[in-house]
Design a protein around this motif. Structure first.
Motif, PDB file in Angstrom:
ATOM      1  N   ALA A   8     101.571 -40.498  71.120  1.00 59.05           N
ATOM      2  CA  ALA A   8     101.311 -39.605  70.353  1.00 59.05           C
ATOM      3  C   ALA A   8     101.723 -38.281  70.554  1.00 59.05           C
ATOM      4  CB  ALA A   8      99.663 -39.459  70.161  1.00 59.05           C
ATOM      5  N   GLY A   9     102.219 -37.557  69.368  1.00 58.22           N
ATOM      6  CA  GLY A   9     102.453 -36.015  69.513  1.00 58.22           C
ATOM      7  C   GLY A   9     104.059 -35.917  70.025  1.00 58.22           C
ATOM      8  N   TRP A  13     107.009 -38.433  71.480  1.00 59.29           N
ATOM      9  CA  TRP A  13     108.120 -39.084  70.747  1.00 59.29           C
ATOM     10  C   TRP A  13     109.541 -38.670  71.212  1.00 59.29           C
ATOM     11  CZ3 TRP A  13     104.642 -36.679  66.176  1.00 59.29           C
ATOM     12  CH2 TRP A  13     103.558 -37.349  65.963  1.00 59.29           C
ATOM     13  N   THR A  14     109.650 -37.532  71.716  1.00 63.64           N
ATOM     14  CA  THR A  14     110.713 -36.744  71.823  1.00 63.64           C
ATOM     15  C   THR A  14     111.144 -37.707  73.427  1.00 63.64           C
ATOM     16  OG1 THR A  14     110.436 -34.708  71.100  1.00 63.64           O
ATOM     17  CG2 THR A  14     112.126 -34.947  72.613  1.00 63.64           C
ATOM     18  N   ALA A  15     110.064 -37.758  74.146  1.00 66.45           N
ATOM     19  CA  ALA A  15     110.406 -38.283  75.594  1.00 66.45           C
ATOM     20  C   ALA A  15     110.912 -39.723  75.143  1.00 66.45           C
ATOM     21  CB  ALA A  15     109.190 -38.301  76.254  1.00 66.45           C
ATOM     22  N   LEU A  37     110.984 -39.733  62.874  1.00 66.61           N
ATOM     23  CA  LEU A  37     110.705 -41.199  62.151  1.00 66.61           C
ATOM     24  C   LEU A  37     109.660 -41.747  63.004  1.00 66.61           C
ATOM     25  CD1 LEU A  37     111.760 -43.846  61.075  1.00 66.61           C
ATOM     26  CD2 LEU A  37     113.340 -44.347  62.683  1.00 66.61           C
ATOM     27  N   LEU A  38     109.538 -41.671  64.243  1.00 66.19           N
ATOM     28  CA  LEU A  38     108.597 -42.225  65.060  1.00 66.19           C
ATOM     29  C   LEU A  38     107.156 -41.774  64.732  1.00 66.19           C
ATOM     30  CD1 LEU A  38     110.036 -41.937  68.628  1.00 66.19           C
ATOM     31  CD2 LEU A  38     110.118 -43.860  66.876  1.00 66.19           C
ATOM     32  N   VAL A  59     108.057 -44.883  81.107  1.00 66.99           N
ATOM     33  CA  VAL A  59     108.840 -45.805  81.674  1.00 66.99           C
ATOM     34  C   VAL A  59     109.703 -46.944  80.764  1.00 66.99           C
ATOM     35  CG1 VAL A  59     108.271 -45.299  84.001  1.00 66.99           C
ATOM     36  CG2 VAL A  59     107.294 -47.067  82.924  1.00 66.99           C
ATOM     37  N   GLY A  60     108.702 -46.857  79.532  1.00 75.01           N
ATOM     38  CA  GLY A  60     109.251 -47.908  78.711  1.00 75.01           C
ATOM     39  C   GLY A  60     108.581 -47.565  77.256  1.00 75.01           C
ATOM     40  N   PHE A  61     109.249 -48.199  76.216  1.00 69.89           N
ATOM     41  CA  PHE A  61     109.174 -47.683  74.777  1.00 69.89           C
ATOM     42  C   PHE A  61     109.576 -48.973  73.928  1.00 69.89           C
ATOM     43  CE2 PHE A  61     111.740 -45.870  71.389  1.00 69.89           C
ATOM     44  CZ  PHE A  61     110.644 -45.590  70.591  1.00 69.89           C
ATOM     45  N   CYS A  62     108.928 -49.166  72.779  1.00 73.46           N
ATOM     46  CA  CYS A  62     109.200 -49.966  71.890  1.00 73.46           C
ATOM     47  C   CYS A  62     108.830 -49.293  70.355  1.00 73.46           C
ATOM     48  CB  CYS A  62     108.870 -51.403  72.107  1.00 73.46           C
ATOM     49  SG  CYS A  62     106.870 -51.543  71.854  1.00 73.46           S
TER      50      CYS A  62
END
Length: 223
Positions: A8-9, A13-15, A37-38, A59-62
């Motif tokens: 959120a925020g 999203w940038t990270a 987009l996110l 450390v992870g994102f999908c």
């Protein structure tokens, strides 16, 4: 201690966008992900999920979105990225499980994504760990000359169990990739295309009797 939750925020999203580009080594801006987009996906039945370590670092994102084919609603998982130091530590599974839970909330019964058919660690994770099946072979998916992909479908309510009757095509392999040589890669590619063209689905990729060979296991009916 890994915490998985919705992002959120703008900062998060940038990270996530930065982590994605770092993990995959993307330098060109067209290969990045827009934080806007996110934000839109998060507000419109998409998934934007992050994994944080004890220090609160991402450390992870999908991320993914709802899609429809022939009247079937499914969730498409566009990408998942895990920081190099934590790959193979279960972060990817936690992200996929959280994404699956969110997808169920939209009414989807399956989730789809693509992966490199020659990358053996990804194949093991998708088939042996999650129980997904490959339903389609997509040659040069991104039209860049080097992006063959398998499209997999994952039943969000039960994993696929391999039946006793299946056919196997084999190929030489290193510890990470099947058919690393150009000639072997061409032969394997042709065999995979032929199996899918005959109406089969791919349900597993496993080491054979020797460590330098893998087998691709196909069934005619993977339902």
């Amino acid at each position: 201690m890994i915490v998985v939750r919705d992002l959120a925020g703008l900062g998060e999203w940038t990270a996530a966008s930065a982590l994605y580009r770092s993990v995959f080594g993307y330098e060109h801006p067209e290969f990045g992900i827009s934080p806007r987009l996110l934000a839109a996906l998060r507000e419109n039945a998409g998934t934007v999920i992050g994994a944080f370590d004890e220090a609160g670092e991402l450390v992870g994102f999908c991320y993914g979105f709802c899609a429809v084919e022939d009247g079937e609603l499914y969730h498409y998982s566009q990408a998942a990225a895990v920081a190099p130091g934590l790959q193979g530590a279960g972060v990817g599974r936690k992200l996929k499980q959280a994404q699956a839970e969110a997808a169920r909330g939209t009414g989807a019964r399956t989730m789809r994504w693509t992966f490199d058919p020659y990358a053996l660690r990804n194949a093991h994770f998708n088939f042996a760990i999650l129980g997904a099946t490959a339903i389609r072979f997509l040659p040069d998916y991104y039209d860049d000359g080097d992006s063959d992909r398998l499209l997999v479908s994952w039943d969000l309510y039960k994993p696929y169990a391999i039946k006793s009757e299946f056919s196997v095509i084999t190929a030489p392999a290193t510890d990470r990739y099947a058919a690393p040589g150009a000639e072997d890669r061409g032969l394997l590619r042709a065999k995979i295309k032929s199996e899918f063209a005959s109406g089969k689905r791919l349900v597993g990729v496993e080491r054979q009797h020797t460590a330098d060979q893998v087998g691709y296991m196909f069934v005619r009916d993977a339902q």
